[in-house]
Design a protein around this motif. Structure first.
Motif, PDB file in Angstrom:
ATOM      1  N   UNK A   1     -40.232  72.240  -7.838  1.00 14.73           N
ATOM      2  CA  UNK A   1     -40.610  70.936  -7.278  1.00 14.73           C
ATOM      3  C   UNK A   1     -39.575  70.384  -6.300  1.00 14.73           C
ATOM      4  N   UNK A   2     -38.311  70.519  -6.638  1.00 10.69           N
ATOM      5  CA  UNK A   2     -37.251  70.008  -5.770  1.00 10.69           C
ATOM      6  C   UNK A   2     -37.263  70.713  -4.421  1.00 10.69           C
TER       7      UNK A   2
ATOM      8  N   UNK B   1     -45.131  63.469  -1.272  1.00  9.98           N
ATOM      9  CA  UNK B   1     -44.128  62.865  -0.385  1.00  9.98           C
ATOM     10  C   UNK B   1     -44.171  61.340  -0.497  1.00  9.98           C
ATOM     11  N   UNK B   2     -45.371  60.783  -0.501  1.00  8.38           N
ATOM     12  CA  UNK B   2     -45.490  59.326  -0.609  1.00  8.38           C
ATOM     13  C   UNK B   2     -45.020  58.820  -1.969  1.00  8.38           C
ATOM     14  N   UNK B   3     -45.308  59.565  -3.032  1.00 11.09           N
ATOM     15  CA  UNK B   3     -44.836  59.179  -4.369  1.00 11.09           C
ATOM     16  C   UNK B   3     -43.316  59.190  -4.427  1.00 11.09           C
ATOM     17  N   UNK B   4     -42.730  60.144  -3.745  1.00 10.04           N
ATOM     18  CA  UNK B   4     -41.271  60.245  -3.706  1.00 10.04           C
ATOM     19  C   UNK B   4     -40.672  59.043  -2.966  1.00 10.04           C
ATOM     20  N   UNK B   5     -41.189  58.756  -1.772  1.00 15.49           N
ATOM     21  CA  UNK B   5     -40.642  57.669  -0.957  1.00 15.49           C
ATOM     22  C   UNK B   5     -41.038  56.283  -1.456  1.00 15.49           C
TER      23      UNK B   5
ATOM     24  N   UNK C   1     -39.210  61.294  -9.180  1.00 16.85           N
ATOM     25  CA  UNK C   1     -38.482  62.544  -8.985  1.00 16.85           C
ATOM     26  C   UNK C   1     -39.475  63.673  -8.710  1.00 16.85           C
ATOM     27  N   UNK C   2     -39.031  64.737  -8.041  1.00 12.58           N
ATOM     28  CA  UNK C   2     -39.928  65.867  -7.799  1.00 12.58           C
ATOM     29  C   UNK C   2     -40.547  66.417  -9.084  1.00 12.58           C
ATOM     30  N   UNK C   3     -39.762  66.569 -10.147  1.00 13.97           N
ATOM     31  CA  UNK C   3     -40.307  67.093 -11.399  1.00 13.97           C
ATOM     32  C   UNK C   3     -41.376  66.167 -11.974  1.00 13.97           C
TER      33      UNK C   3
END
Length: 88
Positions: free
Chosen positions: A68-69, A39-43, A48-50
């Motif tokens: 992943x998505x 979650x932190x990597x995304x924000x 990307x989820x992948x």
């Protein structure tokens, strides 16, 4: 829940990934640490989820390209409502 059934060989490989708390032929439970990091990597990093799952050592051919998505969608929603504790 996914309709994907994991083979014994796939389960063996999945269980070697430290980001998995447990798994069976029909489901995967990811570690709290991985969920929070994802979650932190995304924000924070805009990954990307992948990319997040690939960087964590997952084979998307085994998991499924959409997994992943879907996971990140659920984890982000939980994180917004409950914070770190919700990702247990």
């Amino acid at each position: 829940m996914s309709k994907r059934i994991y083979s014994l060989e796939q389960l063996k490989a999945l269980r070697q990934n430290p980001n998995i708390a447990k798994c069976s032929s029909k489901s995967i439970t990811y570690s709290k640490e991985f969920k929070l990091k994802a979650v932190k990597s995304y924000y924070e990093e805009g990954l990307s989820p992948n990319t997040i799952f690939l960087n964590a050592g997952f084979d998307l051919d085994v998991l499924g390209r959409e997994k992943p998505k879907g996971c990140l969608r659920l984890w982000k929603k939980t994180y917004k409502i409950q914070g770190d504790k919700g990702l247990a």
